[in-house]
Write a protein that holds these residues in place. Sequence first.
Motif, short mmCIF file in Angstrom:
data_model
loop_
_atom_site.label_atom_id
_atom_site.label_comp_id
_atom_site.label_asym_id
_atom_site.label_seq_id
_atom_site.Cartn_x
_atom_site.Cartn_y
_atom_site.Cartn_z
N SER A 1 0.80 -1.35 -0.06
CA SER A 1 0.00 0.11 0.01
C SER A 1 1.03 1.10 0.04
CB SER A 1 -0.78 -0.02 1.19
OG SER A 1 -0.29 -0.03 2.39
N HIS A 2 0.26 2.28 -0.73
CA HIS A 2 1.17 3.61 -0.61
C HIS A 2 0.21 4.67 -0.49
CE1 HIS A 2 4.37 6.11 -1.84
NE2 HIS A 2 3.66 6.74 -2.69
N PRO A 3 0.43 5.67 0.64
CA PRO A 3 -0.54 6.89 0.56
C PRO A 3 -0.08 7.98 -0.31
CG PRO A 3 1.43 7.05 2.20
CD PRO A 3 1.60 5.70 1.35
N ALA A 4 -1.20 8.46 -0.84
CA ALA A 4 -1.07 9.64 -1.93
C ALA A 4 -2.19 10.29 -1.78
CB ALA A 4 -0.62 9.04 -3.15
N ASP A 5 -2.44 11.69 -1.88
CA ASP A 5 -3.31 12.56 -2.28
C ASP A 5 -4.65 12.37 -1.33
OD1 ASP A 5 -1.97 13.81 -4.26
OD2 ASP A 5 -2.95 12.21 -5.71
N GLY A 6 -4.10 11.85 -0.02
CA GLY A 6 -5.23 11.79 0.73
C GLY A 6 -5.90 10.28 0.77
N HIS A 7 -5.45 9.55 0.03
CA HIS A 7 -6.00 8.22 -0.09
C HIS A 7 -4.82 7.25 0.17
CE1 HIS A 7 -9.46 9.54 -2.27
NE2 HIS A 7 -8.52 10.26 -3.22
N THR A 8 -5.21 5.95 0.48
CA THR A 8 -4.31 4.93 0.64
C THR A 8 -4.50 3.92 -0.53
OG1 THR A 8 -4.00 4.98 3.02
CG2 THR A 8 -3.10 3.02 1.88
N PHE A 9 -3.47 3.80 -1.57
CA PHE A 9 -3.83 3.05 -2.65
C PHE A 9 -3.14 1.59 -2.23
CE2 PHE A 9 -3.40 7.03 -4.67
CZ PHE A 9 -4.23 6.96 -5.60
N VAL A 10 -3.97 0.49 -2.56
CA VAL A 10 -3.60 -0.79 -2.25
C VAL A 10 -3.20 -1.53 -3.62
CG1 VAL A 10 -4.34 -2.85 -1.26
CG2 VAL A 10 -4.91 -0.71 -0.21
N TYR A 11 -1.98 -2.19 -3.74
CA TYR A 11 -1.61 -2.64 -4.93
C TYR A 11 -1.32 -3.99 -4.86
CZ TYR A 11 -0.48 2.20 -6.84
OH TYR A 11 -0.60 3.34 -7.27
#
Length: 160
Positions: A116-126
């Motif tokens: 997972s990676h935080p960006a732009d107020g979201h957490t993206f889960v890859y």
Amino acid sequence: MVTVYSNQQEARQDAARRGLREKVLCLVLRGKELLVCGHAGLPQAGTQLPAGGVEAGEQPVQAAVRELYEESGLQLPAPRFLVSYRWEARLPGRLTCQVCHAYAFTAPPGLPAAWSHPADGHTFVYRWASLDAPGLDWEMDAALPYLNSVPAPLQETAHD
């Protein structure tokens, strides 16, 4: 509805003429797998690719490298231009229309199966998905047929 352009210059001119947002899509490949993501806590966002807008004065290839880094933490060189297309769809409560530029990247060895990676107020889960059936939402699968049609590695010039 997806309308494919004959080249990126035509797509950019059409976006400017229509006042449309330009977006980049980043297709990161690891063998027969494609890097996909979702938003933690937002299952309605669906399965997506790292993507984002082209900023003023920025070339799409620069935006692809930047967006991939911002959204995934991956800093990968030499993206390969695949295709540009216009996407139009009626979404709940609105009509959307944007010009998309798709780029392929090669994953380096040693990437984890998921992160997972935080960006732009979201957490993206890859995670990695089968390239044959990645289950992408929205128009994000429109570039998949072009993965094998462009010789690798294709170096894009700044004016493309």
